[in-house]
Design an enzyme around this catalytic site. Sequence first.
Site, mmCIF file in Angstrom:
data_model
loop_
_atom_site.group_PDB
_atom_site.id
_atom_site.type_symbol
_atom_site.label_atom_id
_atom_site.label_comp_id
_atom_site.label_asym_id
_atom_site.label_seq_id
_atom_site.Cartn_x
_atom_site.Cartn_y
_atom_site.Cartn_z
ATOM 1 N N LYS A 159 0.838 -1.205 0.000
ATOM 2 C CA LYS A 159 0.000 0.000 0.000
ATOM 3 C C LYS A 159 0.872 1.254 0.000
ATOM 4 O O LYS A 159 0.609 2.217 -0.727
ATOM 5 C CB LYS A 159 -0.939 -0.011 1.214
ATOM 6 C CG LYS A 159 -2.053 -1.048 1.078
ATOM 7 C CD LYS A 159 -2.853 -1.255 2.361
ATOM 8 C CE LYS A 159 -3.833 -2.417 2.183
ATOM 9 N NZ LYS A 159 -4.655 -2.713 3.345
ATOM 10 N N GLN A 211 -4.504 -1.473 9.542
ATOM 11 C CA GLN A 211 -4.532 -2.808 8.942
ATOM 12 C C GLN A 211 -5.179 -3.807 9.893
ATOM 13 O O GLN A 211 -4.874 -3.842 11.091
ATOM 14 C CB GLN A 211 -3.097 -3.237 8.589
ATOM 15 C CG GLN A 211 -3.002 -4.544 7.824
ATOM 16 C CD GLN A 211 -3.589 -4.477 6.420
ATOM 17 O OE1 GLN A 211 -3.704 -3.418 5.822
ATOM 18 N NE2 GLN A 211 -3.973 -5.615 5.880
ATOM 19 N N ASP A 217 -10.746 3.175 3.896
ATOM 20 C CA ASP A 217 -11.091 1.750 3.799
ATOM 21 C C ASP A 217 -12.595 1.563 3.610
ATOM 22 O O ASP A 217 -13.053 0.494 3.205
ATOM 23 C CB ASP A 217 -10.705 1.022 5.102
ATOM 24 C CG ASP A 217 -9.470 0.153 4.952
ATOM 25 O OD1 ASP A 217 -9.202 -0.313 3.833
ATOM 26 O OD2 ASP A 217 -8.799 -0.067 5.972
HETATM 27 N N1 GUN Z 1 -6.841 -6.652 6.065
HETATM 28 C C1 GUN Z 1 -7.107 -7.370 4.939
HETATM 29 N N2 GUN Z 1 -7.634 -6.567 4.000
HETATM 30 C C2 GUN Z 1 -7.705 -5.333 4.533
HETATM 31 C C3 GUN Z 1 -8.156 -4.072 4.036
HETATM 32 O O1 GUN Z 1 -8.617 -3.931 2.905
HETATM 33 N N3 GUN Z 1 -8.047 -3.031 4.906
HETATM 34 C C4 GUN Z 1 -7.555 -3.170 6.149
HETATM 35 N N4 GUN Z 1 -7.504 -2.091 6.916
HETATM 36 N N5 GUN Z 1 -7.132 -4.317 6.641
HETATM 37 C C5 GUN Z 1 -7.210 -5.385 5.819
#
Ligand code: GUN
Length: 282
Positions: free
Chosen positions: A53, A97, A120
């Site tokens: 990311k 995350q 998100d």
């Molecule tokens: N863990 C797995 N996928 C995601 C996501 O798209 N966002 C976040 N914050 N955590 C994740």
Amino acid sequence: MTANILDGAALAKSIRADMARRAAALAAQGRQPGLAVILVGDDAASSVYVRNKVKDCEESGIRSTLDRLPAATTQEALLARIRALNADPAVHGILVQLPLPVHIDPHTVIETISPEKDVDGFHVASAGALMTGQRGFLPCTPYGVMKMLEHAGAQLRGAEAVVIGRSNIVGKPQALLLLQADATVTICHSRTRDLAAHTRRADIVVAAVGRAKMITGDMIKPGAIVIDVGMNRDEHGKLCGDVDFDSTAQVAGWITPVPGGVGPMTRAMLLVNTIEAAERAG
Ligand code: GUN
């Protein structure tokens, strides 16, 4: 029939190029977009995700920061960090995350993020906005799936769409987005009595269950669009989706590969949401 491949990697690349242009335009006005990513603990898969990311942001001209907090971080310390980022005008998006260590309540954490920075799309305000047709942030995976359907020229109005999976992150928002696009939507899940009876009627199937290759070609209507959100390992340890690609590609009109389908689109839509957040912050 052999299905067309819905190339998520290529579509994501063109979206990233668009976002780089929009980021540059914002930066030229002294408003460079910023994303703050928080990782608590040292889960190996999560570490890879957050690194990707941050890398995507760098390549698109989005300033990003990564807070790596120890697994023993208290919930209160995490909330304090989020509140500081909420108040920082250089930060337009905040991503914590998941999963979090068990002593931290993910709902409390997500609800502490300012809805204006919830890139998100996990905050209840974002979910409520989607439910009621108002402007918010869409969760990246279902948002990316809608972009892929658009790219494939899918006729959604009146189409039979079957979503398999009912998570807050994918299944439920996906169903709402398809409904908003005038599809007739069925949500199937682990307790659905006859899954194949549903999928065989579907013009569009979105599989988000987390079970390797459980959707097979005999469950698919000829010409249907099949979107595979799954990310599993097969019996040889090879990455695979929820859809058995080989048998399904013989029947479907369009199919997404794994890898190279939904995954890159999820990453790209985080950039879209972050740019949107920066533009809205005006
Ligand atoms: N863990 C797995 N996928 C995601 C996501 O798209 N966002 C976040 N914050 N955590 C994740």
